[in-house]
Design a protein around this motif. Sequence first.
Motif, short mmCIF file in Angstrom:
data_model
loop_
_atom_site.label_atom_id
_atom_site.label_comp_id
_atom_site.label_asym_id
_atom_site.label_seq_id
_atom_site.Cartn_x
_atom_site.Cartn_y
_atom_site.Cartn_z
N ASN A 1 -1.76 -3.74 -6.04
CA ASN A 1 -1.65 -5.10 -6.59
C ASN A 1 -3.01 -5.75 -6.76
N SER A 2 -4.00 -5.29 -6.00
CA SER A 2 -5.36 -5.83 -6.10
C SER A 2 -6.35 -4.67 -6.13
N SER B 1 -8.71 -3.83 -8.05
CA SER B 1 -10.11 -4.08 -8.37
C SER B 1 -10.95 -4.40 -7.14
N SER B 2 -10.30 -4.67 -6.01
CA SER B 2 -11.03 -4.94 -4.77
C SER B 2 -11.52 -3.66 -4.12
N TYR B 3 -11.10 -2.51 -4.65
CA TYR B 3 -11.49 -1.21 -4.10
C TYR B 3 -12.34 -0.49 -5.15
N GLU C 1 0.80 -1.22 0.00
CA GLU C 1 0.00 0.00 0.00
C GLU C 1 0.84 1.28 0.00
N TRP D 1 -9.35 5.00 -4.91
CA TRP D 1 -8.18 5.20 -5.77
C TRP D 1 -7.78 6.68 -5.84
N PHE E 1 -4.95 1.99 -0.28
CA PHE E 1 -5.35 0.78 -0.99
C PHE E 1 -4.12 0.08 -1.55
N ASN E 2 -4.29 -1.19 -1.88
CA ASN E 2 -3.20 -2.00 -2.42
C ASN E 2 -3.30 -2.03 -3.94
#
Length: 353
Positions: free
Chosen positions: A274-275, A277-279, A161, A284, A271-272
């Motif tokens: 690497n993933s 799309s989970s947010y 993150e 963003w 947010f991470n």
Amino acid sequence: MTVQPRQNNLEVRWIRFRVLLVATGLLFGFLLLIGRSFQVQFFQWEGWASVANKQIRRDFHIEARRGEIYDRNGQELAISIELESLAANPRAIKDPEGAAKKLAAVVEIPATRLEKKLRQHRAFVWLKHYLTPRQTDAVRALGLEGIHFVKENRRYYPNVELAGHLLGFVGRDHIGLEGLEVAQDLLLAGESGTHPGAKDARGQIIYTHGLPAASGPQAYSLRLTLDKRIQYIAERELQKTVTDYGAKGGMIVVTEPKSGEILAMAVFPSFNPNSFSSYGPAVWRNRAVTDAFEPGSTFKIFLMAAALEEALVHPDDLFYCENGKYKVVNHTIHDLKKFGWLSLAQILRFSSN
């Protein structure tokens, strides 16, 4: 008795004529074939060679390796790693159901979904992008016919993150979607190249000019003014402060006063990438850059410092604060309290408007 020899003679002559006619036809056809072969090989060979080359030769697309992003000390913030992706040639798979069941246990995809792909009447289908090294070894151990691997580059953010809002992220097609990844996409993406080759009757790739370079075309990398250590401290303290005060979010921007270089830019909630799309888009968003805020009382320090530096006022000078209300044209400026006369130091102390 004289008619019989004459009839035989006519039959023999007719047979000879037919033989001669057929032989003449064959000779004429053979001459045409030789003439056509001579024409093709000596006068039209360039055109036919070009047609043949177009049918078998290909310029294979080689994707440029996306450039890395580093902090001011050369610490990696965003890199590209090469991973194996899983694909299949359904035409070469004799038992789609059995193959799907074996693969499902390894790649963690429902067998019914895999079987549906393996039953397609196509020569190529994707099964799963970006396998882990353990999954790659497990699939290879199965030794399934018609299953093969394709190397793909994946964007990876090793610090999870950290500076996620500033860095942004890229999509499956390696195009920047947020943050620096999209702002500097032309430099980071570079230009993809091609490598000459051919395909045989089975569709197998033949590299007629040797194997392509292992690294492929290289793009530009970025070195930021950001300091990874300062960024970590800023994010840690920001999260603690937001949590302690029950705030919805917060931002910190740390700059080098003399040069204006950005040393840290923290936004919370984080947010991470690497993933990503989970947010959602709301998470963003780098609010330290996109959102506008009134500086409010924090700017009084700079205004007062400038006035003192120019010797326009002194710390003990008194100002009348209009008992908490002051009208400017059609706007009324209010104070938190009804202050009367205050010195410059008291104005700063009580944060009077």
